[in-house]
Enzyme design. Structure first.
Site, PDB file in Angstrom:
ATOM      1  N   GLN A   8       0.815  -1.209   0.000  1.00  0.00           N
ATOM      2  CA  GLN A   8       0.000   0.000   0.000  1.00  0.00           C
ATOM      3  C   GLN A   8       0.855   1.268   0.000  1.00  0.00           C
ATOM      4  O   GLN A   8       0.657   2.165  -0.821  1.00  0.00           O
ATOM      5  CB  GLN A   8      -0.925   0.016   1.229  1.00  0.00           C
ATOM      6  CG  GLN A   8      -2.023  -1.023   1.211  1.00  0.00           C
ATOM      7  CD  GLN A   8      -3.070  -0.734   2.281  1.00  0.00           C
ATOM      8  OE1 GLN A   8      -3.948   0.091   2.099  1.00  0.00           O
ATOM      9  NE2 GLN A   8      -2.969  -1.436   3.399  1.00  0.00           N
ATOM     10  N   ILE A  34      13.859  -9.046   1.789  1.00  0.00           N
ATOM     11  CA  ILE A  34      14.648  -8.460   2.881  1.00  0.00           C
ATOM     12  C   ILE A  34      15.064  -9.489   3.924  1.00  0.00           C
ATOM     13  O   ILE A  34      15.889  -9.192   4.788  1.00  0.00           O
ATOM     14  CB  ILE A  34      13.913  -7.283   3.557  1.00  0.00           C
ATOM     15  CG1 ILE A  34      12.619  -7.741   4.239  1.00  0.00           C
ATOM     16  CG2 ILE A  34      13.652  -6.162   2.556  1.00  0.00           C
ATOM     17  CD1 ILE A  34      11.991  -6.675   5.135  1.00  0.00           C
ATOM     18  N   ALA A  56       6.611  -5.452   4.802  1.00  0.00           N
ATOM     19  CA  ALA A  56       6.147  -5.941   6.104  1.00  0.00           C
ATOM     20  C   ALA A  56       5.234  -7.141   5.922  1.00  0.00           C
ATOM     21  O   ALA A  56       4.589  -7.300   4.881  1.00  0.00           O
ATOM     22  CB  ALA A  56       5.394  -4.841   6.851  1.00  0.00           C
ATOM     23  N   TYR A  57       5.191  -7.963   6.939  1.00  0.00           N
ATOM     24  CA  TYR A  57       4.192  -9.026   7.044  1.00  0.00           C
ATOM     25  C   TYR A  57       3.039  -8.442   7.846  1.00  0.00           C
ATOM     26  O   TYR A  57       3.206  -8.083   9.009  1.00  0.00           O
ATOM     27  CB  TYR A  57       4.782 -10.243   7.759  1.00  0.00           C
ATOM     28  CG  TYR A  57       3.829 -11.421   7.872  1.00  0.00           C
ATOM     29  CD1 TYR A  57       3.959 -12.524   7.043  1.00  0.00           C
ATOM     30  CD2 TYR A  57       2.800 -11.418   8.818  1.00  0.00           C
ATOM     31  CE1 TYR A  57       3.086 -13.605   7.144  1.00  0.00           C
ATOM     32  CE2 TYR A  57       1.920 -12.485   8.917  1.00  0.00           C
ATOM     33  CZ  TYR A  57       2.074 -13.574   8.086  1.00  0.00           C
ATOM     34  OH  TYR A  57       1.198 -14.637   8.179  1.00  0.00           O
ATOM     35  N   THR A  58       1.862  -8.307   7.219  1.00  0.00           N
ATOM     36  CA  THR A  58       0.755  -7.595   7.859  1.00  0.00           C
ATOM     37  C   THR A  58      -0.490  -8.448   8.074  1.00  0.00           C
ATOM     38  O   THR A  58      -1.528  -7.915   8.495  1.00  0.00           O
ATOM     39  CB  THR A  58       0.368  -6.361   7.025  1.00  0.00           C
ATOM     40  OG1 THR A  58      -0.001  -6.787   5.703  1.00  0.00           O
ATOM     41  CG2 THR A  58       1.524  -5.372   6.942  1.00  0.00           C
ATOM     42  N   THR A  73       3.764   0.089  13.606  1.00  0.00           N
ATOM     43  CA  THR A  73       2.330  -0.069  13.785  1.00  0.00           C
ATOM     44  C   THR A  73       1.850   0.245  15.197  1.00  0.00           C
ATOM     45  O   THR A  73       2.623   0.160  16.170  1.00  0.00           O
ATOM     46  CB  THR A  73       1.934  -1.529  13.449  1.00  0.00           C
ATOM     47  OG1 THR A  73       0.551  -1.739  13.735  1.00  0.00           O
ATOM     48  CG2 THR A  73       2.740  -2.516  14.271  1.00  0.00           C
ATOM     49  N   ASP A  74       0.563   0.560  15.304  1.00  0.00           N
ATOM     50  CA  ASP A  74      -0.098   0.733  16.592  1.00  0.00           C
ATOM     51  C   ASP A  74      -0.164  -0.567  17.387  1.00  0.00           C
ATOM     52  O   ASP A  74      -0.367  -0.551  18.603  1.00  0.00           O
ATOM     53  CB  ASP A  74      -1.522   1.257  16.386  1.00  0.00           C
ATOM     54  CG  ASP A  74      -2.335   0.357  15.466  1.00  0.00           C
ATOM     55  OD1 ASP A  74      -2.004   0.291  14.268  1.00  0.00           O
ATOM     56  OD2 ASP A  74      -3.294  -0.279  15.943  1.00  0.00           O
ATOM     57  N   TYR A 121       1.958 -10.614  15.403  1.00  0.00           N
ATOM     58  CA  TYR A 121       2.190  -9.491  14.480  1.00  0.00           C
ATOM     59  C   TYR A 121       2.807  -8.314  15.222  1.00  0.00           C
ATOM     60  O   TYR A 121       3.864  -7.795  14.825  1.00  0.00           O
ATOM     61  CB  TYR A 121       0.888  -9.080  13.799  1.00  0.00           C
ATOM     62  CG  TYR A 121       0.991  -7.763  13.067  1.00  0.00           C
ATOM     63  CD1 TYR A 121       1.810  -7.625  11.949  1.00  0.00           C
ATOM     64  CD2 TYR A 121       0.284  -6.640  13.512  1.00  0.00           C
ATOM     65  CE1 TYR A 121       1.923  -6.410  11.289  1.00  0.00           C
ATOM     66  CE2 TYR A 121       0.395  -5.425  12.852  1.00  0.00           C
ATOM     67  CZ  TYR A 121       1.207  -5.319  11.747  1.00  0.00           C
ATOM     68  OH  TYR A 121       1.318  -4.108  11.100  1.00  0.00           O
TER      69      TYR A 121
END
Length: 293
Positions: free
Chosen positions: A11, A38, A61-63, A102-103, A126
């Site tokens: 995104q 990476i 990232a792994y999301t 991230t939050d 996560y």
């Protein structure tokens, strides 16, 4: 000024690549996961030494929050090990590393907005893997910016807005969680923020490195967010009629991974240091047709 972007097809990575293509002062190398995995330290070193960037923006990232509970090794490989390799090689060549977090590094039990110095306590794999990535970046690269964000949405990839529009087109009624709160954040605004930081790095040697928060205003619940999406989608003719929404609790919508009830991030530090305001997520939804497909 040379910028290396990882995760080009994500995104934020997609937005970054598109926006930086219009910035003549930057030479950009944006790579997909296939072009730069990476988690492969040798490949990371090869690419970085060959291109010799001044700035590395890690948008990889792994999301998959729930899948992370089962794919622990993969989540840590991408979210901890990859940033660690990027941080080490950034330090070696004197580059600045901009890393998106991230939050989910917080447990969500705080009543007020989270500030950068609040204690971290992630609830699931996560969040734990992302926190491990933060710690690695801070440990191995002196010149780093960690940008925590929340509830990311945009025209690219999978996100809440696109899911709601897809479901809303075929469902007359649906239930949405109403006791989780946060600030939706437009991916294009995250990209703009990173570019502004890069421009400051280009012009100024006195950069306030460290952890920053960036998210959107106004803050609200998932239920309220969905309601706004459907109001706009109906008004813009993206869906024929607004679905009837029911408000449910987190307990009524069980998931494999626990979510923080409070994901509200305070962005004042970023504004004071870089003159970057909170994401205006409502403005990003003025043309919802872009989110279809």
């Amino acid at each position: 000024m040379r910028i290396l972007i990882t995760g080009r097809q994500g995104q934020v990575g997609t937005c970054l690549t598109e926006k930086l293509s219009h910035e003549a002062s930057f030479e950009v190398l944006a790579l997909t996961k296939t072009e730069l995995d990476i988690t492969d330290q040798a490949r990371v070193n090869e690419v970085v030494y060959d291109f010799s960037p001044n700035i590395i923006i890690n948008a990889a990232a792994y999301t998959a929050v729930d899948k992370a509970e089962e794919q622990v090794q993969l989540a840590y490989g991408i979210n901890r090990d990859g940033p660690s390799y990027l941080a080490k090689v950034s330090q070696q060549i004197g580059a600045t590393l901009l890393h998106i977090s991230t939050d989910y590094v917080f447990d969500g039990n705080k009543l007020e907005e989270y500030v950068e110095t609040d204690a971290t306590k992630p609830l699931g794999i996560y969040g734990q893997s992302k926190l491990a990535g933060e710690l690695a970046v801070a440990e191995f690269c002196e010149k780093h910016i960690i940008l925590r964000t929340s509830w990311v949405f945009g025209e690219y990839g999978n996100n809440f807005v696109k899911t709601m529009l897809r479901i809303g087109a075929v469902r007359e009624q649906l239930n949405i969680v109403g006791d989780q709160f946060g600030g939706p954040t437009y991916a294009g605004d995250i990209a703009d923020s990173l570019i502004e930081i890069a421009k400051k790095i280009e012009k100024d040697n006195e950069i306030p490195y460290g952890v920053y928060h960036f998210s959107g205003l106004p803050q609200l619940s998932w239920y309220e967010f969905a309601d706004f999406i459907f109001e706009q989608a109906s008004a813009q003719g993206v869906i024929t009629s607004k679905p009837i929404l029911g408000k449910i609790s987190t307990e009524e919508y069980p998931t494999l991974a626990k979510r923080p009830a409070n994901s509200r991030l305070k962005v004042d530090k970023l504004t004071e240091s870089f003159s970057i305001e909170a994401s205006n997520w409502k403005a990003a939804m003025s043309d919802l047709k872009k989110y279809i497909g």
